[in-house]
Design a protein around this motif. Structure first.
Motif, PDB file in Angstrom:
ATOM      1  N   SER A  24       0.827  -1.198   0.000  1.00 56.09           N
ATOM      2  CA  SER A  24       0.000   0.000   0.000  1.00 56.09           C
ATOM      3  C   SER A  24       0.867   1.255   0.000  1.00 56.09           C
ATOM      4  O   SER A  24       0.572   2.234  -0.702  1.00 56.09           O
ATOM      5  CB  SER A  24      -0.916   0.000   1.225  1.00 56.09           C
ATOM      6  OG  SER A  24      -1.742   1.143   1.233  1.00 56.09           O
ATOM      7  N   LEU A 547      -3.876   4.503   7.461  1.00 55.35           N
ATOM      8  CA  LEU A 547      -4.806   3.664   8.219  1.00 55.35           C
ATOM      9  C   LEU A 547      -4.298   2.229   8.156  1.00 55.35           C
ATOM     10  O   LEU A 547      -4.372   1.580   7.115  1.00 55.35           O
ATOM     11  CB  LEU A 547      -6.217   3.747   7.624  1.00 55.35           C
ATOM     12  CG  LEU A 547      -7.251   2.745   8.150  1.00 55.35           C
ATOM     13  CD1 LEU A 547      -7.444   2.878   9.651  1.00 55.35           C
ATOM     14  CD2 LEU A 547      -8.580   2.922   7.417  1.00 55.35           C
ATOM     15  N   THR A 548      -3.771   1.747   9.282  1.00 57.91           N
ATOM     16  CA  THR A 548      -3.234   0.382   9.328  1.00 57.91           C
ATOM     17  C   THR A 548      -3.696  -0.403  10.551  1.00 57.91           C
ATOM     18  O   THR A 548      -3.546  -1.617  10.585  1.00 57.91           O
ATOM     19  CB  THR A 548      -1.686   0.398   9.344  1.00 57.91           C
ATOM     20  OG1 THR A 548      -1.235   0.970  10.582  1.00 57.91           O
ATOM     21  CG2 THR A 548      -1.114   1.183   8.179  1.00 57.91           C
ATOM     22  N   ILE A 553      -9.788  -0.931  11.782  1.00 54.47           N
ATOM     23  CA  ILE A 553     -10.270  -1.381  10.468  1.00 54.47           C
ATOM     24  C   ILE A 553     -11.454  -2.325  10.639  1.00 54.47           C
ATOM     25  O   ILE A 553     -12.483  -2.194   9.949  1.00 54.47           O
ATOM     26  CB  ILE A 553      -9.129  -2.049   9.678  1.00 54.47           C
ATOM     27  CG1 ILE A 553      -8.106  -0.994   9.244  1.00 54.47           C
ATOM     28  CG2 ILE A 553      -9.667  -2.802   8.459  1.00 54.47           C
ATOM     29  CD1 ILE A 553      -6.872  -1.554   8.575  1.00 54.47           C
ATOM     30  N   LEU A 568     -13.282   7.911   3.862  1.00 53.11           N
ATOM     31  CA  LEU A 568     -11.905   7.952   4.352  1.00 53.11           C
ATOM     32  C   LEU A 568     -11.046   8.695   3.342  1.00 53.11           C
ATOM     33  O   LEU A 568     -11.028   8.351   2.154  1.00 53.11           O
ATOM     34  CB  LEU A 568     -11.369   6.539   4.560  1.00 53.11           C
ATOM     35  CG  LEU A 568     -12.194   5.621   5.479  1.00 53.11           C
ATOM     36  CD1 LEU A 568     -11.580   4.219   5.510  1.00 53.11           C
ATOM     37  CD2 LEU A 568     -12.282   6.196   6.884  1.00 53.11           C
ATOM     38  N   ILE A 570      -7.349   9.251   2.812  1.00 53.72           N
ATOM     39  CA  ILE A 570      -6.084   8.696   3.302  1.00 53.72           C
ATOM     40  C   ILE A 570      -4.967   9.088   2.335  1.00 53.72           C
ATOM     41  O   ILE A 570      -5.008   8.731   1.161  1.00 53.72           O
ATOM     42  CB  ILE A 570      -6.143   7.154   3.398  1.00 53.72           C
ATOM     43  CG1 ILE A 570      -7.432   6.693   4.085  1.00 53.72           C
ATOM     44  CG2 ILE A 570      -4.901   6.630   4.101  1.00 53.72           C
ATOM     45  CD1 ILE A 570      -7.543   7.039   5.536  1.00 53.72           C
ATOM     46  N   CYS A 574      -3.264   2.628   3.173  1.00 53.39           N
ATOM     47  CA  CYS A 574      -4.601   2.230   3.598  1.00 53.39           C
ATOM     48  C   CYS A 574      -4.688   0.712   3.503  1.00 53.39           C
ATOM     49  O   CYS A 574      -4.646   0.144   2.405  1.00 53.39           O
ATOM     50  CB  CYS A 574      -5.688   2.871   2.747  1.00 53.39           C
ATOM     51  SG  CYS A 574      -7.348   2.403   3.292  1.00 53.39           S
ATOM     52  N   VAL A 589     -12.894   5.142  -0.078  1.00 56.66           N
ATOM     53  CA  VAL A 589     -11.539   5.595   0.268  1.00 56.66           C
ATOM     54  C   VAL A 589     -10.978   6.411  -0.885  1.00 56.66           C
ATOM     55  O   VAL A 589     -11.000   5.957  -2.042  1.00 56.66           O
ATOM     56  CB  VAL A 589     -10.600   4.403   0.564  1.00 56.66           C
ATOM     57  CG1 VAL A 589      -9.190   4.910   0.885  1.00 56.66           C
ATOM     58  CG2 VAL A 589     -11.132   3.562   1.717  1.00 56.66           C
ATOM     59  N   SER A 591      -7.666   9.406  -1.997  1.00 58.57           N
ATOM     60  CA  SER A 591      -6.371   9.985  -1.657  1.00 58.57           C
ATOM     61  C   SER A 591      -6.154  11.205  -2.540  1.00 58.57           C
ATOM     62  O   SER A 591      -6.482  11.176  -3.729  1.00 58.57           O
ATOM     63  CB  SER A 591      -5.252   8.963  -1.902  1.00 58.57           C
ATOM     64  OG  SER A 591      -3.972   9.528  -1.678  1.00 58.57           O
TER      65      SER A 591
END
Length: 693
Positions: A24, A547-548, A553, A568, A570, A574, A589, A591
């Motif tokens: 990721s 987010l890990t 999660i 989200l 991020i 992620c 999600v 970015s």
């Protein structure tokens, strides 16, 4: 405190529910690389993205790949939360990284260099040296290079040298005998680190346009001159990347001294990657790999300079750069009143880089010279010895203020600078502490204590980013300056926690890691789940860098299945898989990769219409929530709350030009505006909006 980390529940995730962290992160680096091809960005800014990709990849190998290799040596069959075996992770990393590096040099050679040439910027590589260049190059070599370069022959009395991490080197094949009659076949020439990698040619031989020659080309042109009586038959660039992570025991008596000892070893950590010129013969490459105990998957053939991170200069072509941006000031600060008088009436919110960093400097300057200020306490994570903030704190200490600086010495790659900062402040009379061994102090806090009419009054700044004026021009971050009594009391307690040895502080408004933040986040998500199950509107918006954390999660999956709408934003890593039927259908999600590095951490919960909004120093990662000192602070002022929701969250959810979306297969796709759809760029909107903040 060590029991906190042990209390984290084991993960029940697998590849279907958890995207591999390293892969990721690599995908984020590829999104950065993609910006170098964006036709709407000025040419030199696109080149900058190419260079940023190089720096990112360097750190990825120095830390992440090095860590994987270390883990593999300890436990060959160990897996992460996704269940992927470590060797398979390394195999996938090698495959993706090789593809990305190939793409990087295709962009450089086929797009960037030709376009730069069209705009009057020429890069002279070894094979392109012209006759008119040669006399000047020879003079530069004799006067600048030869006095500081050290060729090293490889023979029984000269074993392969210990090369510094990421240094540029040449391996040279030779014919003939040296001054002692020895037959030497190979030599290594480290490029002098004191010399620039790009050298500007004088105008009398380059004309009106700007010509730059690579240091590597100068050395290659005169490599035989370093071996008198011998002939260089081949000269090939190479660069070694080493493990650069630091490991300091929790049992050390003096953290600063221990770190100084570790810093000297960083330059010579275990090898993890070898880059060589694409012209390097396979036998030479294999020889180099054998010297560093590397395998074929660790070898990268490079179609150009082997260190693009230093492939930059101050090109004097403003038209090829972003237009300068003039930063704003929040409306309350247009007043000429002293800062403390303003804060008695209202909070001040800063949104960098759209708002200036100057108010933080102004606040500290006023505090340093104000006779009523008794004490200043501040955390410093990445500031730099030349920081104006450091100088102000030192001046405040000399002025008799009680100055306490909590300096995180272990901020990666800033350790040496932070030790220097500590020395400056200690010499000025400030109290310097290094936080808690085993827990990085990542919180961003300033506490000012002032006597007002025989009453002690406190003022606080809390932020999502570091106290670094340069970063505040290129990172997006939030900062809240407030005199709220409960928040100030909470910050006071956290400072006492950092400098003393008391029990966990009980806070009124702030959440803090490693104690309460993770639990509160779980509870906030649970409340949205409860509302959704009661057929009430339920919504979560989270904007973080990464987010890990497996439990969060899983809790977001639970919320999605309950009907909570989740967005989200991020920036980089992620590990959550969105849009999986029956698991995460209600999770989207995205970015944003643009002119500025997205760095804000904002948590939003609809809360049955009583919206809750928090800013924080913490990402949703295990290290932030269990191994760092972090703060999470509420935004309670209705105007400031609506401002962050609209400009800091909804604005980013509307972006249809620089946004990327993650699908259920872990693929990132850049969003393309629909026909006739108005283009919305979140960062540009913030720059264009003359919103009085």
């Amino acid at each position: 405190m060590s029991l906190l980390s042990k209390s984290v529940k084991p993960s029940n995730h697998n590849l279907k529910t958890y995207i591999n962290r390293e892969l990721s992160l690599l995908e984020f680096h590829r999104r950065v690389l993609a910006q170098s091809q964006d036709p709407d960005f000025p040419l030199l800014e696109r080149l900058n993205f190419l260079i940023i990709f190089s720096r990112n990849l360097d750190e990825f190998f120095e830390i992440r790949v090095a860590g994987l290799k270390q883990q593999l040596e300890i436990a060959e069959h160990r897996t992460g939360p996704d269940g992927m075996p470590l060797q398979e992770v390394l195999n996938q990393v090698s495959k993706v990284a090789h593809e990305a590096v190939t793409k990087q040099y295709e962009i450089l050679n086929n797009q960037m260099l030709p376009q730069l040439k069209e705009n009057g910027v020429h890069f002279v590589q070894h094979e392109a040296i012209l006759e008119k260049h040669k006399a000047w190059i020879k003079e530069y070599f004799i006067n600048e290079v030869q006095p500081v370069v050290t060729p090293i022959s490889l023979d029984p009395s000269h074993p392969f040298p210990r090369l510094v991490n990421k240094s540029l080197n040449f391996i040279v094949t030779l014919e003939g005998k040296d001054a002692f009659g020895r037959q030497i076949d190979l030599a290594v020439v480290p490029a002098p680190r004191s010399l620039p990698r790009l050298v500007k040619l004088p105008k009398d031989i380059s004309g009106l346009e700007e010509h730059y020659i690579l240091l590597s080309a100068i050395i290659q042109e005169h490599i035989s001159d370093l071996f008198t009586g011998m002939k260089a038959t081949g000269c090939y660039q190479f660069r070694l990347t080493r493990n650069a992570d630091l490991s300091v025991s929790e049992d050390v008596e003096d953290l600063a001294t221990a770190l100084k000892d570790e810093l000297s070893s960083r330059r010579f950590g275990k090898a993890v990657r070898l880059e060589v010129s694409h012209k390097c013969p396979s036998k030479i490459a294999e020889y180099l790999m054998s010297q560093f105990d590397l395998k074929a998957e660790d070898l990268y053939y490079i179609q150009g300079p082997v260190n693009l991170a230093r492939f930059i200069s101050n090109f004097s072509i403003p038209a090829l750069r972003f237009l300068p941006y003039i930063q704003n000031l929040p409306k309350p600060l247009y007043s000429k009143k002293p800062f403390f008088e303003i804060l008695k009436k209202e909070d001040v919110l800063l949104h960098h880089p759209f708002d200036s960093f100057a108010p933080i400097i102004k606040l500290l300057k006023e505090a340093a010279s104000d006779p009523h200020v008794l004490a200043i306490k501040q955390t410093l994570y990445r500031s730099g010895a030349d920081s104006e903030i450091v100088q102000i704190l030192a001046e405040a200490a000399r002025n008799g203020k009680e100055v306490t600086a909590v300096i995180e010495l272990r901020a990666r790659f800033d350790e040496e600078s932070n030790i220097e900062v500590a020395n400056i402040l200690q010499e000025a009379g400030a109290l310097v502490v290094y936080g808690i061994v085993g827990y990085k102090t990542h919180a961003k806090m300033i506490l000012i204590v002032r006597r007002e009419a025989d009453v002690i009054k406190r003022y606080v700044h809390l932020g999502t980013g570091n106290y670094h004026a340069t970063n505040a021009k290129i990172y997006t971050d939030y900062g809240l300056i407030t005199a709220d009594d409960a928040i100030c009391e909470d910050v006071h307690k956290i400072f006492m926690e950092l400098t003393g040895m008391g029990k966990m502080a009980k806070l009124k408004k702030l959440f803090h890691a490693p104690f309460t933040l993770h639990l509160h986040l779980i509870n906030l998500i649970d409340q949205e789940i409860k509302n959704a199950k009661a057929n009430k509107k339920a919504s979560i918006i989270i904007k973080v860098n990464a987010l890990t954390e497996p439990q969060l999660i899983q809790k977001l999956y639970d919320a999605s299945q309950a009907g909570v709408k989740i967005d989200l934003i991020i920036r980089s890593i992620c590990c959550l898989r969105p849009q999986v039927k029956g698991l995460s259908e209600n999770i989207r999600v995205r970015s944003i990769v643009g002119r500025y590095l997205e760095h804000t951490r904002v948590y939003y919960f609809y809360n049955d219409g009583e919206e809750l909004l928090y800013c924080a120093s913490a990402d949703w990662m295990g290290r932030n929530l269990f191994s760092r000192i972090e703060t999470c602070f509420p935004i309670e002022n209705k105007f400031l709350k609506s401002q962050i929701i609209e400009l800091g969250l909804m604005n980013y959810l509307k972006d249809n030009r620089l946004a990327w979306e993650l699908d259920s297969e872990a693929n990132w796709t850049k969003i393309t505006p629909l026909d006739n759809e108005v283009i919305h760029i979140a960062q540009q909107h913030l720059m264009d909006s003359k919103v009085v903040r």
